[in-house]
Design a protein around this motif. Structure first.
Motif, short mmCIF file in Angstrom:
data_model
loop_
_atom_site.label_atom_id
_atom_site.label_comp_id
_atom_site.label_asym_id
_atom_site.label_seq_id
_atom_site.Cartn_x
_atom_site.Cartn_y
_atom_site.Cartn_z
N ALA A 60 24.26 38.20 23.29
CA ALA A 60 23.86 37.83 24.64
C ALA A 60 24.63 36.58 25.05
CB ALA A 60 22.36 37.57 24.70
N ASP A 61 24.95 36.48 26.32
CA ASP A 61 25.72 35.33 26.79
C ASP A 61 25.01 34.01 26.47
OD1 ASP A 61 26.97 36.92 29.85
OD2 ASP A 61 27.71 36.95 27.78
N SER A 62 23.70 34.04 26.50
CA SER A 62 22.93 32.81 26.31
C SER A 62 23.02 32.26 24.89
CB SER A 62 21.47 33.05 26.68
OG SER A 62 20.91 34.06 25.86
N VAL A 63 23.46 33.07 23.93
CA VAL A 63 23.50 32.61 22.55
C VAL A 63 24.91 32.58 21.97
CG1 VAL A 63 21.18 33.52 22.21
CG2 VAL A 63 23.16 34.85 21.44
N LYS A 64 25.89 33.03 22.73
CA LYS A 64 27.27 33.04 22.22
C LYS A 64 27.71 31.64 21.82
CE LYS A 64 29.09 37.10 24.64
NZ LYS A 64 29.99 37.59 25.72
N GLY A 65 28.32 31.58 20.65
CA GLY A 65 28.78 30.29 20.15
C GLY A 65 27.73 29.52 19.40
N ARG A 66 26.47 29.96 19.47
CA ARG A 66 25.38 29.26 18.78
C ARG A 66 24.75 30.12 17.69
NH1 ARG A 66 20.81 27.92 21.37
NH2 ARG A 66 20.92 29.65 22.87
N PHE A 67 24.66 31.42 17.92
CA PHE A 67 24.02 32.34 16.98
C PHE A 67 25.08 33.21 16.30
CE2 PHE A 67 19.57 32.77 19.15
CZ PHE A 67 19.48 31.40 19.20
N THR A 68 24.81 33.57 15.06
CA THR A 68 25.70 34.45 14.31
C THR A 68 24.87 35.51 13.59
OG1 THR A 68 27.27 32.64 13.94
CG2 THR A 68 27.49 34.61 12.57
N ILE A 69 25.22 36.76 13.83
CA ILE A 69 24.56 37.86 13.13
C ILE A 69 25.47 38.32 11.99
CG2 ILE A 69 25.49 39.63 14.68
CD1 ILE A 69 22.80 41.13 14.33
N SER A 70 24.85 38.64 10.87
CA SER A 70 25.63 39.13 9.73
C SER A 70 24.72 40.03 8.90
CB SER A 70 26.15 37.96 8.88
OG SER A 70 25.07 37.21 8.35
N LYS A 71 25.34 40.73 7.98
CA LYS A 71 24.57 41.59 7.09
C LYS A 71 25.27 41.68 5.76
CE LYS A 71 26.70 45.91 8.64
NZ LYS A 71 26.44 47.30 9.11
N ASP A 72 24.49 41.99 4.74
CA ASP A 72 25.12 42.22 3.46
C ASP A 72 25.34 43.72 3.31
OD1 ASP A 72 22.01 41.58 1.68
OD2 ASP A 72 22.68 43.38 2.72
N ASN A 73 25.75 44.14 2.18
CA ASN A 73 26.14 45.54 2.02
C ASN A 73 24.99 46.44 1.59
OD1 ASN A 73 28.85 45.17 2.73
ND2 ASN A 73 29.34 44.47 0.67
N THR A 74 23.82 45.85 1.59
CA THR A 74 22.69 46.68 1.18
C THR A 74 21.65 46.79 2.27
OG1 THR A 74 21.66 44.76 0.11
CG2 THR A 74 23.03 46.18 -1.25
N LYS A 75 20.73 45.89 2.32
CA LYS A 75 19.58 46.13 3.19
C LYS A 75 19.09 44.90 3.95
CE LYS A 75 17.10 47.70 -0.21
NZ LYS A 75 15.97 48.28 -0.96
N THR A 76 19.93 43.92 4.16
CA THR A 76 19.47 42.71 4.84
C THR A 76 20.41 42.31 5.96
OG1 THR A 76 18.55 41.93 2.74
CG2 THR A 76 18.70 40.34 4.53
N VAL A 77 19.84 41.98 7.09
CA VAL A 77 20.61 41.45 8.21
C VAL A 77 20.08 40.06 8.53
CG1 VAL A 77 19.10 42.50 9.94
CG2 VAL A 77 21.41 41.90 10.56
#
Length: 114
Positions: A60-77
């Motif tokens: 979302a534009d409101s969080v760009k540059g502040r939030f980061t989404i990531s995930k591992d290769n199994t079951k967690t985001v």
């Protein structure tokens, strides 16, 4: 039964950081699109960030540059949230989708006092 369980919410001062985690049970989300949504009091639920099975992210534009989404290769985001402000106060929900199936976690509260 597949479940999504969020953790990591809490109370944080403006300018602080939190990391949310979403653990999946019952299946491996290697081929699912994962996302974080939030819902503030009196407002509609909105997409905060998403990540495809191939690793493509969107924010979302409101969080760009502040939030980061990531995930591992199994079951967690994860959702790493920096430079939090009062407008980020909401219940945050983990979401997983694949074809016609959509799953939601129970939500975790994030509060940033103004």
């Amino acid at each position: 039964q597949v479940q999504l369980v969020e953790s990591g919410g809490g109370l944080v001062q403006a300018g602080g950081s939190l990391r949310l985690s979403c653990a999946a049970s019952g299946t491996i989300f290697r081929f699912w699109t994962m996302g974080w949504y939030r819902q503030a009091p009196g407002k509609q639920r909105e997409l905060v960030a998403g990540i495809t099975s191939g690793g493509t992210t969107n924010y979302a534009d409101s969080v760009k540059g502040r939030f980061t989404i990531s995930k591992d290769n199994t079951k967690t985001v994860y959702l790493l949230m920096n430079s939090l402000n009062s407008e980020d106060t909401a219940v945050y929900y983990c979401n997983a989708s694949r074809q016609a199936t959509i799953l939601w976690g129970q939500g975790t509260q994030v509060t940033v006092p103004s």
